[in-house]
Design an enzyme around this catalytic site. Structure first.
Site, PDB file in Angstrom:
ATOM      1  N   ASP A  12       0.869  -1.170   0.000  1.00 47.60           N
ATOM      2  CA  ASP A  12       0.000   0.000   0.000  1.00 47.60           C
ATOM      3  C   ASP A  12       0.911   1.227   0.000  1.00 47.60           C
ATOM      4  O   ASP A  12       2.113   1.126   0.269  1.00 47.60           O
ATOM      5  CB  ASP A  12      -0.886  -0.032   1.247  1.00 47.60           C
ATOM      6  CG  ASP A  12      -1.639   1.255   1.461  1.00 47.60           C
ATOM      7  OD1 ASP A  12      -2.407   1.655   0.575  1.00 47.60           O
ATOM      8  OD2 ASP A  12      -1.426   1.884   2.518  1.00 47.60           O
ATOM      9  N   ASP A  14      -0.200   5.214   0.881  1.00 47.97           N
ATOM     10  CA  ASP A  14      -0.459   6.191   1.946  1.00 47.97           C
ATOM     11  C   ASP A  14      -0.609   5.497   3.296  1.00 47.97           C
ATOM     12  O   ASP A  14      -1.463   4.631   3.469  1.00 47.97           O
ATOM     13  CB  ASP A  14      -1.728   6.987   1.635  1.00 47.97           C
ATOM     14  CG  ASP A  14      -1.597   7.804   0.366  1.00 47.97           C
ATOM     15  OD1 ASP A  14      -0.650   8.605   0.284  1.00 47.97           O
ATOM     16  OD2 ASP A  14      -2.423   7.626  -0.555  1.00 47.97           O
ATOM     17  N   ASP A 175      -1.413  -0.642   5.957  1.00 50.68           N
ATOM     18  CA  ASP A 175      -1.690  -0.075   7.285  1.00 50.68           C
ATOM     19  C   ASP A 175      -3.155  -0.097   7.665  1.00 50.68           C
ATOM     20  O   ASP A 175      -3.493   0.320   8.770  1.00 50.68           O
ATOM     21  CB  ASP A 175      -1.187   1.368   7.358  1.00 50.68           C
ATOM     22  CG  ASP A 175      -2.003   2.307   6.482  1.00 50.68           C
ATOM     23  OD1 ASP A 175      -2.126   2.024   5.276  1.00 50.68           O
ATOM     24  OD2 ASP A 175      -2.511   3.316   6.999  1.00 50.68           O
TER      25      ASP A 175
END
Length: 228
Positions: A12, A14, A175
């Site tokens: 991922d 961001d 995240d």
């Protein structure tokens, strides 16, 4: 050659590779300005990071219709681009500590391919890759322009198809719960990161949750069954 089966690590962006929360919060405030509404609290905005923008707007402003959501998406994109142009990618979306070193170490392995699966647009992803001089690092780039929003497995299934790696040899590093749910839906192992935008308590679908990029090699070897 190592003789090991080819593996894939998909990241991922961001909240995982880069910390873009300042620009995300500011751009979302601009998006809500387009419909004359106050922006939600910071925690709520960061809670939708990882979703495609069209889906994110429906989550944050469920009382509005499709036309307003479309205006918000355009307002967000315009504000985000302005912020990035003003400060530059390296400052507006800095890499987390250890991210570059982790990517370089994995790239040096002849049994590992790297990829990205992000809610960003293709244009936004390309600007970020260019800004951090990451051209050629990733063998597969999956973004919101061509796939349903996370946690739909489409991005990871496409990454597997593009690289020829089987799901049992692939890992999704992210995240958010959206990343971990996407990994589960595609049969891929999830590694959660403890420094991002979702509290680690939400990363229940992860095989491992790490606290720094220095922990990633051990997590990968554990998942792939490789000797320490």
């Amino acid at each position: 050659m190592t003789g090991r089966a080819l593996s894939l690590v998909v990241f991922d962006v961001d909240g995982t590779l880069v910390d873009s929360q300042g620009d995300i919060v500011a751009a979302m405030a601009a998006a809500f300005d387009t419909v004359a509404l106050p922006a939600p609290p910071r925690a709520e905005v960061l809670g939708i990071v990882g979703l495609s923008l069209d889906v994110a707007m429906t989550v944050l402003a469920p009382m509005l219709g499709a036309g307003d959501h479309a205006r918000m998406v355009q307002g967000y994109k315009a504000a985000y681009m302005d912020l990035r142009a003003t400060t530059g990618v390296a400052q507006s979306s800095p890499l987390y500590s250890g991210a570059l070193e982790a990517l370089e170490a994995l790239r040096a392995r002849d049994d590992v391919l790297l990829g990205v699966a992000t809610g960003k647009s293709r244009r936004g992803l390309e600007k970020l890759v260019e800004g951090h001089r990451l051209q050629g690092v990733f063998q597969t780039l999956q973004c919101a322009d061509f796939h349903p929003s996370k946690p739909h497995p489409s991005m990871l299934l496409a990454a597997l198809a593009e690289t020829g790696v089987t799901a049992d040899r692939a890992v999704m590093v992210g995240d958010t719960s959206f990343d971990m749910d996407m990994a589960q839906a595609s049969g891929v192992s999830g590694v959660g990161v403890g420094w991002g935008y979702h509290d680690r308590s939400r990363l229940t679908g992860a095989r491992r949750v790490i606290d720094g990029f220095e922990d990633l090699p051990d997590a990968l070897d554990e998942i792939w069954g490789l000797p320490a």
